[in-house]
Write a protein that holds these residues in place. Structure first.
Motif, PDB file in Angstrom:
ATOM      1  N   PHE A 191       0.826  -1.215   0.000  1.00 19.74           N
ATOM      2  CA  PHE A 191       0.000   0.000   0.000  1.00 19.74           C
ATOM      3  C   PHE A 191       0.856   1.258   0.000  1.00 19.74           C
ATOM      4  CE2 PHE A 191      -2.937  -3.099   1.961  1.00 19.74           C
ATOM      5  CZ  PHE A 191      -3.965  -3.009   1.040  1.00 19.74           C
ATOM      6  N   LEU A 192       1.879   1.264   0.846  1.00 20.23           N
ATOM      7  CA  LEU A 192       2.770   2.425   0.897  1.00 20.23           C
ATOM      8  C   LEU A 192       3.518   2.604  -0.411  1.00 20.23           C
ATOM      9  CD1 LEU A 192       4.269   2.153   4.488  1.00 20.23           C
ATOM     10  CD2 LEU A 192       2.506   3.717   3.672  1.00 20.23           C
ATOM     11  N   ALA A 193       3.967   1.504  -0.983  1.00 20.00           N
ATOM     12  CA  ALA A 193       4.708   1.569  -2.240  1.00 20.00           C
ATOM     13  C   ALA A 193       3.838   2.129  -3.362  1.00 20.00           C
ATOM     14  CB  ALA A 193       5.250   0.195  -2.611  1.00 20.00           C
ATOM     15  N   ALA A 194       2.578   1.743  -3.410  1.00 18.37           N
ATOM     16  CA  ALA A 194       1.682   2.243  -4.460  1.00 18.37           C
ATOM     17  C   ALA A 194       1.486   3.755  -4.333  1.00 18.37           C
ATOM     18  CB  ALA A 194       0.338   1.520  -4.388  1.00 18.37           C
ATOM     19  N   ALA A 195       1.283   4.229  -3.117  1.00 21.68           N
ATOM     20  CA  ALA A 195       1.122   5.670  -2.895  1.00 21.68           C
ATOM     21  C   ALA A 195       2.414   6.409  -3.221  1.00 21.68           C
ATOM     22  CB  ALA A 195       0.702   5.935  -1.451  1.00 21.68           C
ATOM     23  N   LEU A 196       3.533   5.830  -2.829  1.00 21.91           N
ATOM     24  CA  LEU A 196       4.825   6.441  -3.092  1.00 21.91           C
ATOM     25  C   LEU A 196       5.121   6.485  -4.588  1.00 21.91           C
ATOM     26  CD1 LEU A 196       7.445   7.621  -2.080  1.00 21.91           C
ATOM     27  CD2 LEU A 196       8.284   5.282  -1.746  1.00 21.91           C
ATOM     28  N   LYS A 197       4.830   5.414  -5.274  1.00 27.06           N
ATOM     29  CA  LYS A 197       5.057   5.341  -6.724  1.00 27.06           C
ATOM     30  C   LYS A 197       4.278   6.445  -7.441  1.00 27.06           C
ATOM     31  CE  LYS A 197       4.919   2.004 -10.494  1.00 27.06           C
ATOM     32  NZ  LYS A 197       4.621   0.612 -10.858  1.00 27.06           N
ATOM     33  N   ALA A 198       3.033   6.650  -7.044  1.00 24.95           N
ATOM     34  CA  ALA A 198       2.203   7.697  -7.650  1.00 24.95           C
ATOM     35  C   ALA A 198       2.785   9.080  -7.370  1.00 24.95           C
ATOM     36  CB  ALA A 198       0.769   7.597  -7.132  1.00 24.95           C
ATOM     37  N   ALA A 199       3.247   9.301  -6.142  1.00 21.50           N
ATOM     38  CA  ALA A 199       3.824  10.597  -5.781  1.00 21.50           C
ATOM     39  C   ALA A 199       5.110  10.855  -6.553  1.00 21.50           C
ATOM     40  CB  ALA A 199       4.085  10.647  -4.279  1.00 21.50           C
ATOM     41  N   LEU A 200       5.939   9.843  -6.692  1.00 23.85           N
ATOM     42  CA  LEU A 200       7.189   9.994  -7.445  1.00 23.85           C
ATOM     43  C   LEU A 200       6.904  10.288  -8.917  1.00 23.85           C
ATOM     44  CD1 LEU A 200       9.199   7.123  -5.768  1.00 23.85           C
ATOM     45  CD2 LEU A 200       9.843   9.553  -5.738  1.00 23.85           C
ATOM     46  N   LYS A 201       5.908   9.623  -9.457  1.00 25.17           N
ATOM     47  CA  LYS A 201       5.539   9.850 -10.859  1.00 25.17           C
ATOM     48  C   LYS A 201       5.081  11.288 -11.061  1.00 25.17           C
ATOM     49  CE  LYS A 201       2.866   7.883 -14.614  1.00 25.17           C
ATOM     50  NZ  LYS A 201       1.941   6.832 -15.035  1.00 25.17           N
ATOM     51  N   ARG A 202       4.296  11.807 -10.121  1.00 30.04           N
ATOM     52  CA  ARG A 202       3.838  13.203 -10.209  1.00 30.04           C
ATOM     53  C   ARG A 202       5.015  14.181 -10.179  1.00 30.04           C
ATOM     54  NH1 ARG A 202      -0.179  11.251  -6.738  1.00 30.04           N
ATOM     55  NH2 ARG A 202       0.902  12.081  -4.899  1.00 30.04           N
ATOM     56  N   CYS A 243      10.602   8.825  -0.034  1.00 27.34           N
ATOM     57  CA  CYS A 243       9.654   9.882   0.345  1.00 27.34           C
ATOM     58  C   CYS A 243      10.303  11.255   0.202  1.00 27.34           C
ATOM     59  CB  CYS A 243       9.176   9.689   1.780  1.00 27.34           C
ATOM     60  SG  CYS A 243       7.922   8.431   1.981  1.00 27.34           S
ATOM     61  N   ALA A 244      11.545  11.365   0.623  1.00 25.43           N
ATOM     62  CA  ALA A 244      12.251  12.645   0.516  1.00 25.43           C
ATOM     63  C   ALA A 244      12.359  13.066  -0.948  1.00 25.43           C
ATOM     64  CB  ALA A 244      13.634  12.537   1.153  1.00 25.43           C
ATOM     65  N   LEU A 245      12.617  12.118  -1.838  1.00 21.75           N
ATOM     66  CA  LEU A 245      12.710  12.438  -3.261  1.00 21.75           C
ATOM     67  C   LEU A 245      11.357  12.852  -3.830  1.00 21.75           C
ATOM     68  CD1 LEU A 245      15.129   9.610  -4.444  1.00 21.75           C
ATOM     69  CD2 LEU A 245      15.659  12.023  -4.067  1.00 21.75           C
ATOM     70  N   ALA A 246      10.288  12.311  -3.247  1.00 25.65           N
ATOM     71  CA  ALA A 246       8.934  12.665  -3.684  1.00 25.65           C
ATOM     72  C   ALA A 246       8.428  13.922  -2.986  1.00 25.65           C
ATOM     73  CB  ALA A 246       7.978  11.500  -3.412  1.00 25.65           C
ATOM     74  N   ASP A 247       9.296  14.520  -2.145  1.00 29.59           N
ATOM     75  CA  ASP A 247       8.948  15.713  -1.383  1.00 29.59           C
ATOM     76  C   ASP A 247       7.777  15.440  -0.432  1.00 29.59           C
ATOM     77  OD1 ASP A 247       9.490  18.321  -0.627  1.00 29.59           O
ATOM     78  OD2 ASP A 247       8.064  19.169  -2.038  1.00 29.59           O
ATOM     79  N   LEU A 248       7.836  14.275   0.208  1.00 26.14           N
ATOM     80  CA  LEU A 248       6.810  13.850   1.170  1.00 26.14           C
ATOM     81  C   LEU A 248       7.471  13.444   2.478  1.00 26.14           C
ATOM     82  CD1 LEU A 248       4.688  11.337  -0.924  1.00 26.14           C
ATOM     83  CD2 LEU A 248       3.973  13.599  -0.206  1.00 26.14           C
ATOM     84  N   ARG A 249       6.703  13.500   3.533  1.00 28.12           N
ATOM     85  CA  ARG A 249       7.118  12.890   4.788  1.00 28.12           C
ATOM     86  C   ARG A 249       6.436  11.529   4.846  1.00 28.12           C
ATOM     87  NH1 ARG A 249       4.871  15.810   9.043  1.00 28.12           N
ATOM     88  NH2 ARG A 249       3.484  16.745   7.532  1.00 28.12           N
ATOM     89  N   LEU A 250       7.050  10.616   5.537  1.00 28.56           N
ATOM     90  CA  LEU A 250       6.511   9.254   5.633  1.00 28.56           C
ATOM     91  C   LEU A 250       5.059   9.281   6.128  1.00 28.56           C
ATOM     92  CD1 LEU A 250       7.020   6.242   5.357  1.00 28.56           C
ATOM     93  CD2 LEU A 250       8.029   6.273   7.625  1.00 28.56           C
ATOM     94  N   ALA A 251       4.771  10.147   7.070  1.00 24.11           N
ATOM     95  CA  ALA A 251       3.412  10.239   7.629  1.00 24.11           C
ATOM     96  C   ALA A 251       2.380  10.655   6.582  1.00 24.11           C
ATOM     97  CB  ALA A 251       3.388  11.204   8.791  1.00 24.11           C
ATOM     98  N   GLU A 252       2.815  11.337   5.524  1.00 20.49           N
ATOM     99  CA  GLU A 252       1.882  11.797   4.489  1.00 20.49           C
ATOM    100  C   GLU A 252       1.441  10.671   3.553  1.00 20.49           C
ATOM    101  OE1 GLU A 252       2.925  16.363   3.625  1.00 20.49           O
ATOM    102  OE2 GLU A 252       4.572  14.970   3.203  1.00 20.49           O
TER     103      GLU A 252
END
Length: 64
Positions: free
Chosen positions: A6-17, A54-63
């Motif tokens: 689940f986390l990987a899917a959300a992260l993948k989408a954020a990185l793609k954006r 997460c840092a590369l996606a400009d996100l915090r883990l909690a997000e």
């Protein structure tokens, strides 16, 4: 299903954006593209890797 999937899917989408590709992530992280693809599918995804991505996606883990 494991939490990492689940986390990987959300992260993948954020990185793609943000415009990251598996190739650019691999270069940035000093890893192979196959490893990055595996991590983004939730396999072998450690907390340290997750935080770095997460840092590369400009996100915090909690997000995620």
């Amino acid at each position: 299903m494991k939490w990492s999937v689940f986390l990987a899917a959300a992260l993948k989408a954020a990185l793609k954006r943000q415009g990251w590709t598996t190739g650019s992530l691999a270069a940035e992280l000093g890893a192979g593209e196959a490893s990055v693809k595996r991590w983004l599918s939730g396999k072998g995804l450690t907390i340290d890797r997750l935080e770095r991505l997460c840092a590369l996606a400009d996100l915090r883990l909690a997000e995620l």
